[in-house]
Design an enzyme around this catalytic site. Sequence first.
Site, PDB file in Angstrom:
ATOM      1  N   VAL A 105       0.833  -1.202   0.000  1.00 53.09           N
ATOM      2  CA  VAL A 105       0.000   0.000   0.000  1.00 53.09           C
ATOM      3  C   VAL A 105       0.875   1.262   0.000  1.00 53.09           C
ATOM      4  O   VAL A 105       0.378   2.365   0.136  1.00 53.09           O
ATOM      5  CB  VAL A 105      -0.951   0.000   1.229  1.00 53.09           C
ATOM      6  CG1 VAL A 105      -1.881  -1.194   1.190  1.00 53.09           C
ATOM      7  CG2 VAL A 105      -0.175   0.037   2.555  1.00 53.09           C
ATOM      8  N   HIS A 121      -4.479  -4.309  -2.043  1.00 53.03           N
ATOM      9  CA  HIS A 121      -4.879  -3.977  -0.678  1.00 53.03           C
ATOM     10  C   HIS A 121      -5.042  -2.478  -0.438  1.00 53.03           C
ATOM     11  O   HIS A 121      -5.088  -2.043   0.713  1.00 53.03           O
ATOM     12  CB  HIS A 121      -3.878  -4.581   0.324  1.00 53.03           C
ATOM     13  CG  HIS A 121      -3.873  -6.080   0.316  1.00 53.03           C
ATOM     14  ND1 HIS A 121      -2.826  -6.844   0.793  1.00 53.03           N
ATOM     15  CD2 HIS A 121      -4.809  -6.968  -0.114  1.00 53.03           C
ATOM     16  CE1 HIS A 121      -3.117  -8.133   0.643  1.00 53.03           C
ATOM     17  NE2 HIS A 121      -4.305  -8.228   0.088  1.00 53.03           N
ATOM     18  N   CYS A 129     -14.112   8.262   3.109  1.00 49.44           N
ATOM     19  CA  CYS A 129     -15.105   8.688   4.097  1.00 49.44           C
ATOM     20  C   CYS A 129     -15.994   7.504   4.472  1.00 49.44           C
ATOM     21  O   CYS A 129     -16.515   6.807   3.601  1.00 49.44           O
ATOM     22  CB  CYS A 129     -15.950   9.832   3.539  1.00 49.44           C
ATOM     23  SG  CYS A 129     -17.235  10.350   4.697  1.00 49.44           S
TER      24      CYS A 129
HETATM   25  C1  BJW Z   1      12.244 -10.311   1.171  1.00 49.79           C
HETATM   26  C2  BJW Z   1      13.093  -9.302   1.566  1.00 49.79           C
HETATM   27  C3  BJW Z   1      13.961  -8.823   0.595  1.00 49.79           C
HETATM   28  C4  BJW Z   1      11.918  -9.765   3.254  1.00 49.79           C
HETATM   29  N1  BJW Z   1      13.931  -9.336  -0.627  1.00 49.79           N
HETATM   30  N2  BJW Z   1      12.249 -10.830  -0.034  1.00 49.79           N
HETATM   31  C5  BJW Z   1      -8.566 -18.495   3.017  1.00 49.79           C
HETATM   32  C6  BJW Z   1      -7.870 -19.244   3.936  1.00 49.79           C
HETATM   33  C7  BJW Z   1      -7.509 -18.684   5.158  1.00 49.79           C
HETATM   34  C8  BJW Z   1      -7.836 -17.375   5.472  1.00 49.79           C
HETATM   35  C9  BJW Z   1      -8.537 -16.629   4.554  1.00 49.79           C
HETATM   36  C10 BJW Z   1      -8.880 -17.200   3.345  1.00 49.79           C
HETATM   37  N3  BJW Z   1      -9.544 -16.238   2.636  1.00 49.79           N
HETATM   38  C11 BJW Z   1      -9.605 -15.121   3.362  1.00 49.79           C
HETATM   39  C12 BJW Z   1      -9.008 -15.329   4.539  1.00 49.79           C
HETATM   40  C13 BJW Z   1      -8.888 -14.330   5.627  1.00 49.79           C
HETATM   41  C14 BJW Z   1      -7.783 -13.331   5.417  1.00 49.79           C
HETATM   42  C15 BJW Z   1      -6.452 -14.078   5.337  1.00 49.79           C
HETATM   43  O1  BJW Z   1      -5.901 -14.300   4.303  1.00 49.79           O
HETATM   44  N4  BJW Z   1      -5.909 -14.409   6.494  1.00 49.79           N
HETATM   45  C16 BJW Z   1      -4.613 -15.099   6.549  1.00 49.79           C
HETATM   46  C17 BJW Z   1      -3.670 -14.300   7.430  1.00 49.79           C
HETATM   47  C18 BJW Z   1      -4.837 -16.506   7.023  1.00 49.79           C
HETATM   48  N5  BJW Z   1      -7.987 -12.522   4.216  1.00 49.79           N
HETATM   49  C19 BJW Z   1      -8.780 -11.477   4.218  1.00 49.79           C
HETATM   50  O2  BJW Z   1      -9.401 -11.146   5.216  1.00 49.79           O
HETATM   51  C20 BJW Z   1      -8.932 -10.697   2.922  1.00 49.79           C
HETATM   52  N6  BJW Z   1     -10.296 -10.465   2.671  1.00 49.79           N
HETATM   53  C21 BJW Z   1     -11.112 -11.438   2.252  1.00 49.79           C
HETATM   54  O3  BJW Z   1     -10.715 -12.523   1.933  1.00 49.79           O
HETATM   55  O4  BJW Z   1     -12.421 -11.057   2.209  1.00 49.79           O
HETATM   56  C22 BJW Z   1     -13.405 -12.029   1.894  1.00 49.79           C
HETATM   57  C23 BJW Z   1     -14.726 -11.303   1.793  1.00 49.79           C
HETATM   58  C24 BJW Z   1     -15.490 -11.497   0.675  1.00 49.79           C
HETATM   59  C25 BJW Z   1     -16.711 -10.830   0.579  1.00 49.79           C
HETATM   60  C26 BJW Z   1     -17.122  -9.969   1.597  1.00 49.79           C
HETATM   61  C27 BJW Z   1     -16.343  -9.766   2.704  1.00 49.79           C
HETATM   62  C28 BJW Z   1     -15.128 -10.443   2.803  1.00 49.79           C
HETATM   63  C29 BJW Z   1      -8.333  -9.306   3.053  1.00 49.79           C
HETATM   64  C30 BJW Z   1      -6.856  -9.350   3.242  1.00 49.79           C
HETATM   65  C31 BJW Z   1      -6.314  -7.941   3.470  1.00 49.79           C
HETATM   66  C32 BJW Z   1      -4.878  -8.024   3.901  1.00 49.79           C
HETATM   67  N7  BJW Z   1      -4.457  -6.775   4.342  1.00 49.79           N
HETATM   68  C33 BJW Z   1      -3.121  -6.639   4.885  1.00 49.79           C
HETATM   69  C34 BJW Z   1      -3.113  -5.506   5.913  1.00 49.79           C
HETATM   70  C35 BJW Z   1      -3.475  -4.215   5.360  1.00 49.79           C
HETATM   71  C36 BJW Z   1      -3.222  -3.228   6.408  1.00 49.79           C
HETATM   72  C37 BJW Z   1      -2.127  -2.279   6.009  1.00 49.79           C
HETATM   73  O5  BJW Z   1      -1.258  -2.506   5.182  1.00 49.79           O
HETATM   74  O6  BJW Z   1      -2.163  -1.265   6.635  1.00 49.79           O
HETATM   75  O7  BJW Z   1      -2.190  -6.446   3.836  1.00 49.79           O
HETATM   76  S1  BJW Z   1      -2.481  -8.048   5.745  1.00 49.79           S
HETATM   77  C38 BJW Z   1      -0.809  -7.761   5.330  1.00 49.79           C
HETATM   78  O8  BJW Z   1      -0.358  -8.959   4.709  1.00 49.79           O
HETATM   79  C39 BJW Z   1      -0.818  -6.651   4.267  1.00 49.79           C
HETATM   80  C40 BJW Z   1       0.038  -7.282   3.192  1.00 49.79           C
HETATM   81  O9  BJW Z   1      -0.262  -6.713   1.923  1.00 49.79           O
HETATM   82  C41 BJW Z   1      -0.299  -8.732   3.302  1.00 49.79           C
HETATM   83  C42 BJW Z   1       0.703  -9.658   2.666  1.00 49.79           C
HETATM   84  O10 BJW Z   1       1.913  -9.608   3.348  1.00 49.79           O
HETATM   85  P1  BJW Z   1       3.286  -9.791   2.543  1.00 49.79           P
HETATM   86  O11 BJW Z   1       3.408  -8.710   1.544  1.00 49.79           O
HETATM   87  O12 BJW Z   1       3.383 -11.170   2.046  1.00 49.79           O
HETATM   88  O13 BJW Z   1       4.350  -9.473   3.687  1.00 49.79           O
HETATM   89  P2  BJW Z   1       4.999 -10.454   4.771  1.00 49.79           P
HETATM   90  O14 BJW Z   1       5.602  -9.602   5.809  1.00 49.79           O
HETATM   91  O15 BJW Z   1       4.044 -11.476   5.216  1.00 49.79           O
HETATM   92  O16 BJW Z   1       6.143 -11.197   3.980  1.00 49.79           O
HETATM   93  C43 BJW Z   1       7.289 -10.529   3.503  1.00 49.79           C
HETATM   94  C44 BJW Z   1       8.093 -11.515   2.673  1.00 49.79           C
HETATM   95  O17 BJW Z   1       9.181 -10.838   2.096  1.00 49.79           O
HETATM   96  C45 BJW Z   1       8.668 -12.685   3.473  1.00 49.79           C
HETATM   97  O18 BJW Z   1       8.447 -13.889   2.751  1.00 49.79           O
HETATM   98  C46 BJW Z   1      10.176 -12.389   3.542  1.00 49.79           C
HETATM   99  O19 BJW Z   1      10.979 -13.557   3.531  1.00 49.79           O
HETATM  100  C47 BJW Z   1      10.367 -11.606   2.279  1.00 49.79           C
HETATM  101  N8  BJW Z   1      11.454 -10.646   2.308  1.00 49.79           N
HETATM  102  N9  BJW Z   1      12.861  -9.041   2.927  1.00 49.79           N
HETATM  103  C48 BJW Z   1      13.078 -10.385  -0.885  1.00 49.79           C
HETATM  104  N10 BJW Z   1      14.849  -7.849   0.910  1.00 49.79           N
HETATM  105 ZN    ZN Z   2     -17.986  12.198   3.466  1.00 54.08          ZN
END
Ligand code: BJW
Ligand code: ZN
Length: 241
Positions: A105, A121, A129
């Site tokens: 983001v 995301h 709002c």
């Molecule tokens: C390097 C490095 C270097 C380091 N070089 N590499 C199915 C199964 C289970 C659960 C669910 C499912 N479906 C939905 C869910 C629930 C949930 C979910 O997935 N939960 C899991 C945690 C289990 N998902 C949701 O709730 C989603 N919504 C949804 O499914 O809605 C359904 C719905 C339908 C209809 C009506 C209503 C609902 C929404 C997910 C939103 C995720 N948002 C976040 C937070 C936002 C807040 C913010 O940013 O302020 O987004 S979560 C957080 O994780 C953030 C990230 O974008 C996201 C992914 O993380 P990412 O990018 O992978 O980071 P890290 O830290 O995890 O990993 C970093 C990696 O980099 C590591 O591998 C390191 O090794 C590597 N690395 N340095 C190369 N230099």
């Molecule tokens: Zn408004």
Amino acid sequence: MATDDQLLLARTHLASARRVTILTGAGISADSGVPTFRGTDGLWRNFRAEDLATPDAFERDPHLVWEWYNWRREILATKTPNDAHHALVRLEERANDFHLITQNVDGLHRLAGSQNISELHGDIWKVRCTSCRVVIDNRDVPLALLPHCHTCGGLLRPHIVWFGEALDEQVLTDSVRAVESCDVMVIVGTSGLVYPAAMLMPAAQAHGAFVIEINLDPTPYSSDVALSLQGRAKDIVPLLL
Ligand code: BJW
Ligand code: ZN
């Protein structure tokens, strides 16, 4: 570290691909000094995700949630794109058909100059709002707490997808189409733990794409992808050109 043979194979596939789709996560921005979400220095380390990145948390304590976002905006305002972001811009310039899907983001891909981007995301530099739903750009650092809508006076929230919230339908549809139609998919710096982003790699593979992963550490994808390149995004992504 990625071997010369692996890099040659990756370059060969990319050079002959008609369509290239990239999926990035926090790891690509880690090389710009942005904290990741999970792992030892992850953003969640001192906070529980469910306390901050959910609609319930915002309803319960909007001040706390905005404090966290203000803190992150302060960090991000000092960060710039790194060599990996810039290399993806060059890859887009020379590709026939290129789609960049990011879970980040932070806006660093756009700042680097990438054009065809789907931000799964949301965008930390936009606010929305909670009453009239208007979405506006906002780069104020710090942002006044609590911020209110100039149009209707409603409470503003970050324009970000929190846990339990649906992703933008069009953004998700475009992303699924991009992975299902690509010849090569490159996944950079994501733990592959968050859905629905985590289902994009299997979707690409099911449609015959050659999938390349770049990550500092092994992930759930590493044993399934065609090529897993271990190392820092800023070192490896430029070597794909
Ligand atoms: C390097 C490095 C270097 C380091 N070089 N590499 C199915 C199964 C289970 C659960 C669910 C499912 N479906 C939905 C869910 C629930 C949930 C979910 O997935 N939960 C899991 C945690 C289990 N998902 C949701 O709730 C989603 N919504 C949804 O499914 O809605 C359904 C719905 C339908 C209809 C009506 C209503 C609902 C929404 C997910 C939103 C995720 N948002 C976040 C937070 C936002 C807040 C913010 O940013 O302020 O987004 S979560 C957080 O994780 C953030 C990230 O974008 C996201 C992914 O993380 P990412 O990018 O992978 O980071 P890290 O830290 O995890 O990993 C970093 C990696 O980099 C590591 O591998 C390191 O090794 C590597 N690395 N340095 C190369 N230099
Ligand atoms: Zn408004």
